[in-house]
Scaffold this motif. Structure first.
Motif, PDB file in Angstrom:
ATOM      1  N   VAL A 197      -1.829   6.591   2.991  1.00 12.73           N
ATOM      2  CA  VAL A 197      -0.716   6.494   1.930  1.00 12.73           C
ATOM      3  C   VAL A 197      -1.385   6.370   0.486  1.00 12.73           C
ATOM      4  N   LEU A 198      -2.556   5.800   0.502  1.00 16.68           N
ATOM      5  CA  LEU A 198      -3.341   5.698  -0.933  1.00 16.68           C
ATOM      6  C   LEU A 198      -3.851   6.841  -1.124  1.00 16.68           C
ATOM      7  N   GLN A 199      -4.184   7.727   0.036  1.00 12.77           N
ATOM      8  CA  GLN A 199      -4.739   8.995  -0.432  1.00 12.77           C
ATOM      9  C   GLN A 199      -3.987   9.874  -0.906  1.00 12.77           C
ATOM     10  N   TRP A 200      -2.639   9.888  -0.089  1.00 13.11           N
ATOM     11  CA  TRP A 200      -1.668  11.401  -0.775  1.00 13.11           C
ATOM     12  C   TRP A 200      -1.003  10.815  -1.792  1.00 13.11           C
ATOM     13  N   LEU A 201      -0.686   9.453  -2.086  1.00 17.92           N
ATOM     14  CA  LEU A 201       0.081   9.216  -3.209  1.00 17.92           C
ATOM     15  C   LEU A 201      -0.716   9.061  -4.552  1.00 17.92           C
ATOM     16  N   SER A 202      -2.059   9.155  -4.112  1.00 17.26           N
ATOM     17  CA  SER A 202      -3.080   8.660  -5.343  1.00 17.26           C
ATOM     18  C   SER A 202      -2.841   7.278  -5.785  1.00 17.26           C
ATOM     19  N   ILE A 203      -2.775   6.246  -4.966  1.00 18.43           N
ATOM     20  CA  ILE A 203      -2.646   4.826  -5.566  1.00 18.43           C
ATOM     21  C   ILE A 203      -4.133   4.091  -5.512  1.00 18.43           C
ATOM     22  N   PRO A 204      -4.629   3.670  -6.581  1.00 19.29           N
ATOM     23  CA  PRO A 204      -5.839   3.210  -6.568  1.00 19.29           C
ATOM     24  C   PRO A 204      -6.386   2.384  -5.344  1.00 19.29           C
ATOM     25  N   ASN A 205      -5.514   1.045  -5.310  1.00 18.63           N
ATOM     26  CA  ASN A 205      -5.829  -0.113  -4.434  1.00 18.63           C
ATOM     27  C   ASN A 205      -4.651  -0.539  -3.831  1.00 18.63           C
ATOM     28  N   ALA A 206      -4.942  -1.450  -2.724  1.00 16.35           N
ATOM     29  CA  ALA A 206      -3.885  -1.952  -2.106  1.00 16.35           C
ATOM     30  C   ALA A 206      -4.137  -3.477  -1.676  1.00 16.35           C
ATOM     31  N   ILE A 207      -3.199  -4.205  -1.590  1.00 14.52           N
ATOM     32  CA  ILE A 207      -3.211  -5.598  -1.308  1.00 14.52           C
ATOM     33  C   ILE A 207      -2.503  -6.061  -0.151  1.00 14.52           C
ATOM     34  N   ILE A 208      -2.982  -6.483   0.781  1.00 17.35           N
ATOM     35  CA  ILE A 208      -2.517  -7.040   2.066  1.00 17.35           C
ATOM     36  C   ILE A 208      -2.032  -8.613   1.660  1.00 17.35           C
ATOM     37  N   GLY A 209      -0.777  -8.904   1.760  1.00 22.92           N
ATOM     38  CA  GLY A 209      -0.307 -10.104   1.542  1.00 22.92           C
ATOM     39  C   GLY A 209       0.018 -10.879   2.926  1.00 22.92           C
TER      40      GLY A 209
END
Lengths: 278, 466
Positions: free
Chosen positions: B188-200
């Motif tokens: 998801v990060l790669q194809w939507l070009s989102i810089p970072n992810a946080i797992i809560g």
């Protein structure tokens, strides 16, 4: 001379006269003040609106589409000409409004709300036991309500609470509308979560008192008086006033010639002669 | 720990995470399944099979013609024995396909791992996989991943809070398949070009935190790069997993009333949804199985099971060990926000994450008593509303009051009802209030229409007179 006369008046009378004069002078002053204030601060009186408002029945039911009689009166006073919106006053009200406004009166056919469901406790069962708040809205939110037919009247009476004319009562698990008391204000129509109440012309003779969308076989299991979409009524109608919307027959009241041919052919008695005790 | 990993309000229901150390068991012994053709928010699918057809696992049975719709696939191999209408969650009839299983679970040859070259490919892949939001709302994921221009999210939040009592299915997935979760996040990060992810993840699941942390550091060590995924521990509090609460707890951003998460540049996805993306990239089998928690006092053996979608609830309960007493209430979903079922024969749907089977003791509904004005519901409300005021307005049909109390902002989490010492049915009353306000707004719009049409007519008449 006046002073001389005043001095001749006995002291006991003078004691009353002087304060009396002072009080009268204050009253006169205040009176003048009130006239001035009311002249500058008076609210503009819309005589036309007041006349319209007194011609309206004052039920504040909202049937015209506005928040109350005042809203409709304002609407007419602002230059509108549609005098037919008040269903409570009917034709008499329309004529009176038209005479105030100096326009031609518009008439609509008198209507009454009808419940498009006959699913009394004798005809249908319940799917589950409902224990929540006893309102139709709440029950409808839980899998469409406890009734076997998910389109049927729930009978908790949300329409009854909003009816300002006492035309709705509960009987045998569904509600009943008294067409004589009903003024066609339409509050119950917008309140019903199942959309089961409909304003039909008072002249209507037949109607399909069912609104379900289940296929015929399932309807047969759900309710003994449900429309199963057999189309017998549509075939027998001489003027083609009955059409099918999905699995359900619907009577077009504008085309109906009141012959009653459709009533005896219905296998489930879901198309009925409407009782008229007007 | 910084203060912002929590929101204000909320309640502490007893966790009841009885099944958190029970591994997920795969159950296959189902003679037939009943698959609903509407398992997402949006219009139903069109049936693509007919009675007598032979289908394989992963074969399309519900075609998605509408752009909002999500296709539905066969979850067992066997013969289609019935296509009929059943009652959906809203009470309307919805088509359901009954498939009699041959027990072989042969996979359709069209199921191959997808080849992705662009963002469009990725969104198309998500849609054809039949994926909906697995957190419970079943919103179509391909719509969620495609925000309007200019509102592209700058952070992906992974909801692993699992704040509902009883449910442990997400936690078990974290423990058993952390690699697929991380694969899904990276895709998801790669194809939507989102810089970072946080797992809560809530702090009552230390093992889950440990497993994910280990997986991330293992990959970082193997590839010698820094993964843009961080792990944050949330305070255990219900409803920590509600979208707006999670966004506030993890980023400090507030979603304005009536707006969606992408308005604050955030994308929230459930951990189960991401795990499925990771799995689908590997084997190409659409969403046909679901992990869920079975719990409740009426069961012999609570646990986590992995079943084909459409498996009937009595079959699932029987296969998992049966009941020890007559169930008096069966809840689909969690104890706080789930819906109790009207008929037990219905099939598992994509959004199911728990089946709770309660005996007579747990399903007792206490009688309602008058409000004592203690204000506990006001303290508990995570949206900072006044449930007691809304309740009173709704009961006397006061739509102005409802609007003043902002009834439409309620997320229906049930904290007010849970905290009420007078046992008032607050959530239900608030839900009524929402309907009332919508009715009133429709009526006002209708009056506006009458006014507009009249002024148009008047204008027309004047024109003619001229």
């Amino acid at each position: 001379m006046l002073i001389q006369m005043a001095l001749q008046i006995p002291q006991s009378v003078q004691n009353i006269l002087i304060p009396g004069t002072v009080v009268l002078a204050i009253a006169a002053l205040l009176g003048i003040l009130i006239v001035i204030v009311s002249h500058f601060f008076q609210l503009p009186v819309n005589e036309k609106k007041d006349a319209i408002l007194s011609a309206l029945p004052g039920a504040n039911c909202g049937g015209c589409g506005f928040a109350g009689c005042d809203g409709y009166a304002q609407f007419l006073a602002d230059g509108a000409t549609n005098t037919s919106l008040c269903s409570v006053g009917g034709a008499a009200c329309s004529i009176e409004l038209a005479s105030i406004l100096g326009v031609e009166a518009i008439f609509t056919e008198p209507k009454a709300a009808r419940l498009l469901c006959q699913g009394t406790t004798a005809c249908t069962q319940r799917r589950y036991e409902y224990l929540g708040t006893l309102t139709c809205n709440a029950a409808h939110g839980l899998l469409g309500g406890p009734g076997a037919c998910t389109y049927g009247c729930l009978g908790y009476g949300d329409c009854m609470t909003v009816c300002a004319f006492g035309a709705i009562s509960k009987k045998d698990g569904i509600i009943q509308v008294d067409p004589n008391e009903c003024t066609a204000c339409g509050q119950c129509v917008i309140m019903c979560p199942k959309d089961l109440l409909q304003l039909l012309p008072k002249s209507a003779d037949v109607a399909v008192l069912c609104k379900n969308g289940w296929p015929g076989a399932q309807t047969k299991k759900n309710c003994s008086v449900g429309c199963i979409g057999c189309q017998k009524c549509a075939k027998v109608c001489p003027v083609g006033a009955i059409s099918m919307t999905g699995p359900l027959a619907v009577v077009d009241q504008n085309l109906c010639i009141h012959c009653g041919a459709c009533v005896p052919v219905c296998p489930t008695q879901s198309i009925v002669l409407l009782e008229k005790n007007i | 720990m910084p203060l912002r990993f929590v929101f204000s309000g909320g309640v502490h229901p007893k966790g009841n995470k009885n099944t958190d150390d029970f591994p997920t068991t795969r159950l296959d012994s189902f003679s037939s399944v009943e698959i609903l053709l509407q398992q997402h928010v949006g219009p139903p699918c069109v049936c693509a099979v007919k009675k007598g057809d032979h289908v394989h696992v992963g074969q399309l049975i519900g075609r998605a013609d509408h752009p909002m719709a999500v296709p539905i696939h066969a979850s067992v191999s066997g013969e289609v024995t019935d296509v009929r209408f059943v009652i959906s969650a809203t009470g309307d009839p919805v088509e359901a396909v009954t498939i009699t299983s041959d027990g072989l679970y042969t996979v359709d040859p069209s199921c191959v791992p997808p080849v992705i070259n662009s963002r469009e490919d990725f969104l198309h892949m998500i849609r054809t996989s039949g994926l909906v939001g697995l957190g419970g709302a079943s919103f179509p994921v391909h719509i969620k991943l495609n925000p309007p221009k200019g509102k592209e999210p700058d952070v992906l939040l992974i909801n692993a809070a699992e704040c509902e009592p009883y449910i442990t299915s997400d936690f078990r997935q974290i423990c058993e398949r952390p690699d697929e979760i991380i694969d899904g996040i990276l895709a998801v990060l790669q194809w939507l070009s989102i810089p970072n992810a946080i797992i809560g993840i809530e702090d009552n699941k230390p093992l889950g935190q440990e497993v994910l942390h280990h997986e991330i550091s293992k990959r970082e060590a193997a590839s010698n790069t820094h993964l843009p995924i961080s792990l944050k521990s949330l305070k255990t509090l219900y409803p920590q997993g509600a979208e707006k609460m999670l966004i506030y707890s993890l980023t400090g951003r507030k979603v304005p009333p009536g707006k969606l998460p992408y308005d604050v540049r955030v994308l929230v996805m459930n951990v189960g949804t991401l795990r499925f993306i990771g799995e689908y990239l590997k084997n190409g089998i659409p969403l046909v199985r679901k992990s869920l928690t079975l719990d409740g006092s009426a069961l012999n053996t609570p646990g986590n099971v992995n079943v084909p979608i459409g498996a009937r609830i009595p079959d699932v309960i029987a296969a998992a060990g049966g009941t020890k007493e007559e169930p008096s209430k069966i809840i689909m979903g969690g104890a706080m926000m789930g819906v109790s079922l009207d008929r037990i024969e219905c099939g598992i749907i994509k959004a199911n994450n728990a089946i709770l089977v309660f005996g007579s003791k747990e399903s007792r509904i206490p009688p309602e008593s008058p409000c004592i004005h203690c204000g506990r519901c006001v303290t508990a409300c995570p949206m900072h509303l006044m449930p007691t005021g809304i309740d009173q307005s709704a009961r006397r049909l006061d739509t102005e009051g409802l609007a003043a109390f902002h009834v439409l902002d309620c997320i229906e989490c049930g904290c007010c009802t849970y905290s009420c010492p007078a046992k008032r049915y607050l959530t239900q009353s608030i839900r009524n209030g929402k309907t009332l306000l919508r009715i009133e707004r429709a009526r006002a719009a209708e009056a506006e229409k009458i006014r507009a049409s009249e002024s148009n007519q008047a204008a027309g008449k004047e024109d003619r007179a001229v």
